[in-house]
Design a protein around this motif. Structure first.
Motif, PDB file in Angstrom:
ATOM      1  N   ILE A 101      40.983  19.254  21.933  1.00 61.14           N
ATOM      2  CA  ILE A 101      41.131  20.694  22.156  1.00 61.14           C
ATOM      3  C   ILE A 101      41.131  21.012  23.649  1.00 61.14           C
ATOM      4  O   ILE A 101      41.907  21.849  24.120  1.00 61.14           O
ATOM      5  CB  ILE A 101      40.026  21.472  21.424  1.00 61.14           C
ATOM      6  N   LEU A 102      40.255  20.345  24.407  1.00 59.41           N
ATOM      7  CA  LEU A 102      40.215  20.562  25.858  1.00 59.41           C
ATOM      8  C   LEU A 102      41.542  20.187  26.520  1.00 59.41           C
ATOM      9  O   LEU A 102      41.989  20.837  27.457  1.00 59.41           O
ATOM     10  CB  LEU A 102      39.084  19.747  26.486  1.00 59.41           C
ATOM     11  N   GLU A 103      42.159  19.133  25.998  1.00 60.11           N
ATOM     12  CA  GLU A 103      43.414  18.664  26.589  1.00 60.11           C
ATOM     13  C   GLU A 103      44.602  19.545  26.206  1.00 60.11           C
ATOM     14  O   GLU A 103      45.433  19.891  27.053  1.00 60.11           O
ATOM     15  CB  GLU A 103      43.693  17.227  26.143  1.00 60.11           C
ATOM     16  N   LYS A 104      44.660  19.939  24.936  1.00 57.58           N
ATOM     17  CA  LYS A 104      45.863  20.606  24.431  1.00 57.58           C
ATOM     18  C   LYS A 104      45.705  22.101  24.171  1.00 57.58           C
ATOM     19  O   LYS A 104      46.709  22.800  24.006  1.00 57.58           O
ATOM     20  CB  LYS A 104      46.317  19.920  23.134  1.00 57.58           C
ATOM     21  N   GLY A 105      44.473  22.583  24.139  1.00 65.56           N
ATOM     22  CA  GLY A 105      44.252  23.983  23.779  1.00 65.56           C
ATOM     23  C   GLY A 105      44.561  24.959  24.900  1.00 65.56           C
ATOM     24  O   GLY A 105      44.795  24.582  26.049  1.00 65.56           O
ATOM     25  N   ASP A 106      44.572  26.226  24.548  1.00 62.36           N
ATOM     26  CA  ASP A 106      44.827  27.305  25.503  1.00 62.36           C
ATOM     27  C   ASP A 106      43.506  27.939  25.908  1.00 62.36           C
ATOM     28  O   ASP A 106      42.714  28.352  25.045  1.00 62.36           O
ATOM     29  CB  ASP A 106      45.728  28.376  24.867  1.00 62.36           C
ATOM     30  N   LEU A 107      43.276  28.032  27.201  1.00 60.23           N
ATOM     31  CA  LEU A 107      42.060  28.655  27.713  1.00 60.23           C
ATOM     32  C   LEU A 107      42.195  30.171  27.623  1.00 60.23           C
ATOM     33  O   LEU A 107      43.110  30.763  28.191  1.00 60.23           O
ATOM     34  CB  LEU A 107      41.822  28.232  29.163  1.00 60.23           C
ATOM     35  N   GLN A 108      41.281  30.794  26.890  1.00 64.05           N
ATOM     36  CA  GLN A 108      41.291  32.239  26.731  1.00 64.05           C
ATOM     37  C   GLN A 108      40.379  32.856  27.793  1.00 64.05           C
ATOM     38  O   GLN A 108      39.196  32.548  27.850  1.00 64.05           O
ATOM     39  CB  GLN A 108      40.770  32.625  25.336  1.00 64.05           C
ATOM     40  N   VAL A 109      40.945  33.680  28.642  1.00 66.66           N
ATOM     41  CA  VAL A 109      40.133  34.326  29.685  1.00 66.66           C
ATOM     42  C   VAL A 109      40.345  35.830  29.634  1.00 66.66           C
ATOM     43  O   VAL A 109      41.400  36.320  29.236  1.00 66.66           O
ATOM     44  CB  VAL A 109      40.485  33.802  31.099  1.00 66.66           C
ATOM     45  N   GLY A 110      39.331  36.562  30.066  1.00 65.84           N
ATOM     46  CA  GLY A 110      39.417  38.013  30.089  1.00 65.84           C
ATOM     47  C   GLY A 110      40.198  38.512  31.293  1.00 65.84           C
ATOM     48  O   GLY A 110      40.548  37.744  32.194  1.00 65.84           O
ATOM     49  N   GLN A 111      40.445  39.812  31.329  1.00 65.37           N
ATOM     50  CA  GLN A 111      41.229  40.415  32.400  1.00 65.37           C
ATOM     51  C   GLN A 111      40.571  40.208  33.760  1.00 65.37           C
ATOM     52  O   GLN A 111      41.244  39.930  34.755  1.00 65.37           O
ATOM     53  CB  GLN A 111      41.410  41.909  32.129  1.00 65.37           C
ATOM     54  N   LYS A 112      39.248  40.308  33.807  1.00 65.11           N
ATOM     55  CA  LYS A 112      38.545  40.160  35.084  1.00 65.11           C
ATOM     56  C   LYS A 112      38.690  38.741  35.622  1.00 65.11           C
ATOM     57  O   LYS A 112      38.967  38.529  36.804  1.00 65.11           O
ATOM     58  CB  LYS A 112      37.062  40.513  34.910  1.00 65.11           C
ATOM     59  N   GLU A 113      38.519  37.751  34.735  1.00 66.08           N
ATOM     60  CA  GLU A 113      38.695  36.356  35.155  1.00 66.08           C
ATOM     61  C   GLU A 113      40.131  36.099  35.593  1.00 66.08           C
ATOM     62  O   GLU A 113      40.376  35.392  36.575  1.00 66.08           O
ATOM     63  CB  GLU A 113      38.347  35.400  34.018  1.00 66.08           C
ATOM     64  N   ARG A 114      41.085  36.676  34.847  1.00 66.25           N
ATOM     65  CA  ARG A 114      42.499  36.473  35.163  1.00 66.25           C
ATOM     66  C   ARG A 114      42.823  37.020  36.556  1.00 66.25           C
ATOM     67  O   ARG A 114      43.530  36.389  37.341  1.00 66.25           O
ATOM     68  CB  ARG A 114      43.372  37.142  34.104  1.00 66.25           C
ATOM     69  N   GLU A 115      42.300  38.200  36.867  1.00 61.82           N
ATOM     70  CA  GLU A 115      42.534  38.804  38.179  1.00 61.82           C
ATOM     71  C   GLU A 115      41.874  37.988  39.282  1.00 61.82           C
ATOM     72  O   GLU A 115      42.447  37.808  40.368  1.00 61.82           O
ATOM     73  CB  GLU A 115      42.013  40.241  38.188  1.00 61.82           C
ATOM     74  N   THR A 116      40.661  37.483  39.006  1.00 57.80           N
ATOM     75  CA  THR A 116      39.957  36.652  39.993  1.00 57.80           C
ATOM     76  C   THR A 116      40.714  35.356  40.245  1.00 57.80           C
ATOM     77  O   THR A 116      40.889  34.941  41.399  1.00 57.80           O
ATOM     78  CB  THR A 116      38.528  36.332  39.499  1.00 57.80           C
ATOM     79  N   ASP A 117      41.181  34.719  39.175  1.00 56.90           N
ATOM     80  CA  ASP A 117      41.937  33.470  39.303  1.00 56.90           C
ATOM     81  C   ASP A 117      43.237  33.689  40.076  1.00 56.90           C
ATOM     82  O   ASP A 117      43.629  32.866  40.907  1.00 56.90           O
ATOM     83  CB  ASP A 117      42.263  32.892  37.920  1.00 56.90           C
ATOM     84  N   GLN A 118      43.910  34.812  39.801  1.00 53.91           N
ATOM     85  CA  GLN A 118      45.175  35.081  40.477  1.00 53.91           C
ATOM     86  C   GLN A 118      44.964  35.321  41.972  1.00 53.91           C
ATOM     87  O   GLN A 118      45.726  34.829  42.803  1.00 53.91           O
ATOM     88  CB  GLN A 118      45.866  36.291  39.846  1.00 53.91           C
ATOM     89  N   ALA A 119      43.902  36.070  42.303  1.00 52.53           N
ATOM     90  CA  ALA A 119      43.605  36.333  43.708  1.00 52.53           C
ATOM     91  C   ALA A 119      43.292  35.036  44.454  1.00 52.53           C
ATOM     92  O   ALA A 119      43.731  34.829  45.587  1.00 52.53           O
ATOM     93  CB  ALA A 119      42.434  37.311  43.821  1.00 52.53           C
ATOM     94  N   LYS A 120      42.536  34.153  43.803  1.00 51.60           N
ATOM     95  CA  LYS A 120      42.200  32.870  44.414  1.00 51.60           C
ATOM     96  C   LYS A 120      43.449  32.008  44.588  1.00 51.60           C
ATOM     97  O   LYS A 120      43.633  31.350  45.619  1.00 51.60           O
ATOM     98  CB  LYS A 120      41.174  32.126  43.563  1.00 51.60           C
ATOM     99  N   ALA A 121      44.321  32.009  43.571  1.00 52.90           N
ATOM    100  CA  ALA A 121      45.547  31.211  43.648  1.00 52.90           C
ATOM    101  C   ALA A 121      46.439  31.696  44.783  1.00 52.90           C
ATOM    102  O   ALA A 121      47.013  30.887  45.525  1.00 52.90           O
ATOM    103  CB  ALA A 121      46.299  31.273  42.321  1.00 52.90           C
ATOM    104  N   ILE A 122      46.557  33.011  44.931  1.00 49.73           N
ATOM    105  CA  ILE A 122      47.371  33.573  46.017  1.00 49.73           C
ATOM    106  C   ILE A 122      46.803  33.165  47.367  1.00 49.73           C
ATOM    107  O   ILE A 122      47.540  32.772  48.282  1.00 49.73           O
ATOM    108  CB  ILE A 122      47.442  35.105  45.896  1.00 49.73           C
ATOM    109  N   LYS A 123      45.482  33.232  47.494  1.00 53.41           N
ATOM    110  CA  LYS A 123      44.829  32.829  48.753  1.00 53.41           C
ATOM    111  C   LYS A 123      45.060  31.349  49.052  1.00 53.41           C
ATOM    112  O   LYS A 123      45.368  30.970  50.185  1.00 53.41           O
ATOM    113  CB  LYS A 123      43.332  33.122  48.668  1.00 53.41           C
ATOM    114  N   ASP A 124      44.929  30.505  48.020  1.00 53.34           N
ATOM    115  CA  ASP A 124      45.134  29.064  48.201  1.00 53.34           C
ATOM    116  C   ASP A 124      46.577  28.753  48.594  1.00 53.34           C
ATOM    117  O   ASP A 124      46.830  27.915  49.476  1.00 53.34           O
ATOM    118  CB  ASP A 124      44.784  28.312  46.911  1.00 53.34           C
ATOM    119  N   ILE A 125      47.528  29.405  47.938  1.00 53.42           N
ATOM    120  CA  ILE A 125      48.942  29.170  48.235  1.00 53.42           C
ATOM    121  C   ILE A 125      49.263  29.639  49.656  1.00 53.42           C
ATOM    122  O   ILE A 125      49.923  28.936  50.425  1.00 53.42           O
ATOM    123  CB  ILE A 125      49.846  29.887  47.212  1.00 53.42           C
TER     124      ILE A 125
END
Length: 263
Positions: A101-125
């Protein structure tokens, strides 16, 4: 009765699951969901740890999952039966199923986590772009904040399934529409046995951007300027032509002058 007790016990256990001190506590539980044979299977995890696991950074399963119990629905505390596990995965060992499941499953995240992850990804890129590129008009690097602002200007969207490096390389092409940006060039010093010099020079002609100097002394040595993306191919070329006797040394990063002669 046993099944009901197991469901209730697992639910109570899931309520007691604690978040590690080093986790950013946005929600108590992150769910990895996997559907197979018409059934839904879920594992309760820590969101940041799932990403570390998939990236190969985290190796300890206990640091990733809050429990190896397999659920049909984590939020309701409904535990998957051994029959369902056997039917869907061919085994009923919860640890083995958890790994799948860890390998093939879909990680379900809330809106707040999604926004935090996106902001971090933009900063890293943006940080990677700033490290790899320069302003072609000033030969100076761009501030990360300027790269971030320009990414917003071109409406760049982060792909959660792509790594930072591939997205950084892609966004560099798009940023050329709004910025005088180009990849910083790499300066190399190459040394090979003199007997291999002519063959190596000929092979390198399609891989380098410019030759700054060369010397036909005891060994053949040359200083060249290349696109960083060509470095691996040059290493492979030297290894093949000299049977491991060639050397390739990175001297620094450099902007290619317009007057440099291409070999």
């Amino acid at each position: 009765v046993i099944s009901t007790f197991r469901d209730a016990s697992s639910f109570e256990m899931s309520r007691r699951i604690a978040t590690p001190a080093n986790q950013q506590r946005l929600t108590n539980v992150a769910i990895v969901r996997y559907k197979k044979k018409g059934k839904r299977f879920e594992v309760a995890c820590y969101p940041n740890k799932v990403k570390d696991w998939r990236a190969g950074i985290e190796k300890e399963l206990d640091e990733v999952v809050q429990t190896t119990t397999i659920f049909n629905n984590v939020s309701k505390g409904t535990v998957a039966s051994s029959k369902d596990l056997l039917n869907a995965f061919g085994v009923d060992d919860e640890k083995d199923v958890c790994l799948v499941i860890l390998e093939k499953g879909d990680l379900q995240v809330g809106q707040k986590e999604r926004e935090t992850d996106q902001a971090k990804a933009i900063k890293d890129i943006a940080t990677m772009v700033a490290e790899k590129c320069i302003n072609s008009e000033t030969s100076r690097p761009f501030p990360v904040t300027m790269i971030e602002a320009s990414m917003k200007e071109i409406h760049f969207s982060v792909n959660p399934n792509a790594n930072t490096k591939s997205q950084a390389l892609e966004v560099i092409k798009e940023l050329k529409k709004v910025l005088p940006i180009e990849r910083a060039q790499m300066r190399l010093r190459i040394e090979v046995p003199k007997k291999n010099g002519k063959e190596v020079k000929a092979k390198l002609s399609t891989l380098i951007g410019a030759m700054e100097e060369e010397d036909w002394g005891v060994n053949y040595t040359t200083t060249v300027v290349i696109d960083p993306g060509k470095y691996k191919a040059i290493e492979q070329c030297l290894g093949a032509e000299t049977k491991g006797q060639g050397r390739c040394e990175i001297m620094d990063m450099k902007v290619q002058d317009k007057g440099d002669q291409v070999m």
